[in-house]
Design a protein around this motif. Structure first.
Motif, PDB file in Angstrom:
ATOM      1  N   GLN A  91       3.394  33.765 -35.490  1.00 42.05           N
ATOM      2  CA  GLN A  91       3.786  32.704 -34.571  1.00 42.05           C
ATOM      3  C   GLN A  91       3.224  32.908 -33.169  1.00 42.05           C
ATOM      4  O   GLN A  91       2.736  31.978 -32.543  1.00 42.05           O
ATOM      5  CB  GLN A  91       5.312  32.598 -34.516  1.00 42.05           C
ATOM      6  CG  GLN A  91       5.812  31.475 -33.620  1.00 42.05           C
ATOM      7  CD  GLN A  91       7.315  31.272 -33.750  1.00 42.05           C
ATOM      8  OE1 GLN A  91       7.930  31.699 -34.717  1.00 42.05           O
ATOM      9  NE2 GLN A  91       7.902  30.617 -32.784  1.00 42.05           N
ATOM     10  N   GLU A 175       4.427  28.941 -37.846  1.00 39.09           N
ATOM     11  CA  GLU A 175       4.541  28.057 -36.676  1.00 39.09           C
ATOM     12  C   GLU A 175       3.254  28.076 -35.837  1.00 39.09           C
ATOM     13  O   GLU A 175       3.263  28.434 -34.656  1.00 39.09           O
ATOM     14  CB  GLU A 175       5.744  28.489 -35.820  1.00 39.09           C
ATOM     15  CG  GLU A 175       7.081  28.438 -36.527  1.00 39.09           C
ATOM     16  CD  GLU A 175       7.579  27.019 -36.759  1.00 39.09           C
ATOM     17  OE1 GLU A 175       6.907  26.063 -36.330  1.00 39.09           O
ATOM     18  OE2 GLU A 175       8.641  26.860 -37.387  1.00 39.09           O
ATOM     19  N   THR A 178       3.317  26.011 -32.369  1.00 33.47           N
ATOM     20  CA  THR A 178       4.419  26.154 -31.418  1.00 33.47           C
ATOM     21  C   THR A 178       3.901  26.498 -30.027  1.00 33.47           C
ATOM     22  O   THR A 178       3.083  27.391 -29.848  1.00 33.47           O
ATOM     23  CB  THR A 178       5.388  27.256 -31.880  1.00 33.47           C
ATOM     24  OG1 THR A 178       6.011  26.850 -33.099  1.00 33.47           O
ATOM     25  CG2 THR A 178       6.480  27.504 -30.842  1.00 33.47           C
ATOM     26  N   THR A 207       6.501  25.311 -40.431  1.00 30.26           N
ATOM     27  CA  THR A 207       6.372  24.575 -39.180  1.00 30.26           C
ATOM     28  C   THR A 207       7.572  23.679 -38.938  1.00 30.26           C
ATOM     29  O   THR A 207       8.253  23.245 -39.872  1.00 30.26           O
ATOM     30  CB  THR A 207       5.079  23.737 -39.187  1.00 30.26           C
ATOM     31  OG1 THR A 207       4.925  23.086 -37.924  1.00 30.26           O
ATOM     32  CG2 THR A 207       5.103  22.680 -40.282  1.00 30.26           C
TER      33      THR A 207
END
Length: 269
Positions: A91, A175, A178, A207
């Motif tokens: 992430q 993700e 992000t 996600t």
């Protein structure tokens, strides 16, 4: 007519921490050579599921197969060989702050070759690193920089270059958009799509970004209450016919999803 064996097959996957069950019998097939997206609220176990597949966390029960081989019951040597097929974009990109961009990518190149073949000369490895940077749209001028000198989008691209270092045929994305603006999100989504369409990779992305999910996904599934409650084409995400999925994808306050579920601490994402 024979059904093609999924690249990754998960059955009955369970994981608890103390008296709190996060994964409560996950059943999921990840088709080979396609892009699958997993959606779900924070704390529902999306990242935890990835960590179980990667061998970072041992599940309490279940089966995780890669091309029909159960990695949980394979020998250590065989498990390592299967897991080397996976590249991971975390992430926050998870770059080593104390290393330059070049050193981060060289780390990925060396790690994937460890114990298999003699390492090429550093100059050859650096040329390969420059090629990987070019694949994610970054020039050689980025190589000597430290991660702190890069924007969030550039860090994600360097993280993807490092994930591609071992030429994996399976890619995980946690993700990936992000914290990025809409344009950079589209850039990252394009790179993920290229991995599938041009490299033939199998992609699994978790996600919260519905635009991204529909843009990169061939298939989609929703994780809620420790189980996969819906699966289908990613194009159906906004019109799934499932009230839980519909509430989540449309961001509605009222519906079957309660704040008690979505406000739990994000153990495993």
């Amino acid at each position: 007519m024979m059904t093609q064996q999924p690249c990754i097959r998960i059955r009955g996957l369970k994981k608890s921490f103390g008296n709190r069950t996060i994964l409560n019998g996950i059943d999921l097939d990840i088709p080979a050579g396609a892009s699958t997206v997993i959606i779900g609220g924070s704390g529902n176990g999306k990242s935890l599921m990835l960590r179980c597949i990667l061998g970072l966390i041992e599940p309490d029960e279940g089966i995780i197969e890669i091309d029909g081989e159960d990695i949980l019951r394979a020998s250590t040597k065989r498990r390592d060989a299967l897991l080397r097929r996976i590249g991971m974009l975390f992430q926050n990109a998870a770059l080593f702050d104390s290393m330059s961009v070049m050193e981060n990518i060289l780390f990925g190149l060396k790690a994937k070759r460890h114990g298999r073949t003699a390492l090429p000369h550093r100059t050859e490895l650096e040329q390969e690193a420059f090629h990987l940077l070019a694949q994610v749209g970054l020039g050689p001028n980025v190589a000597p920089l430290n991660p702190a000198e890069l924007s969030g989008g550039m860090q994600k691209r360097v993280g993807l270059a490092r994930a591609l270092a071992g030429q994996p045929d399976i890619l995980f994305f946690d993700e990936p958009t992000t914290g990025l603006d809409p344009i950079m999100s589209a850039v990252i989504d394009g790179l993920i799509s290229d991995c599938v369409t041009q490299r033939g990779s199998t992609a699994l992305t978790i996600t919260h970004d519905m635009t991204s999910a529909r843009r990169i996904g061939d298939h989609a599934a929703m994780l809620y209450g420790g189980k996969i409650i819906w699966q289908g084409p990613a194009s159906d995400l906004m019109n799934s016919g499932n009230p839980i999925v519909d509430q989540f994808t449309h961001g509605r306050r009222e519906g079957p999803i309660t704040t008690t579920m979505t406000d739990q601490p994000a153990i495993g994402g």
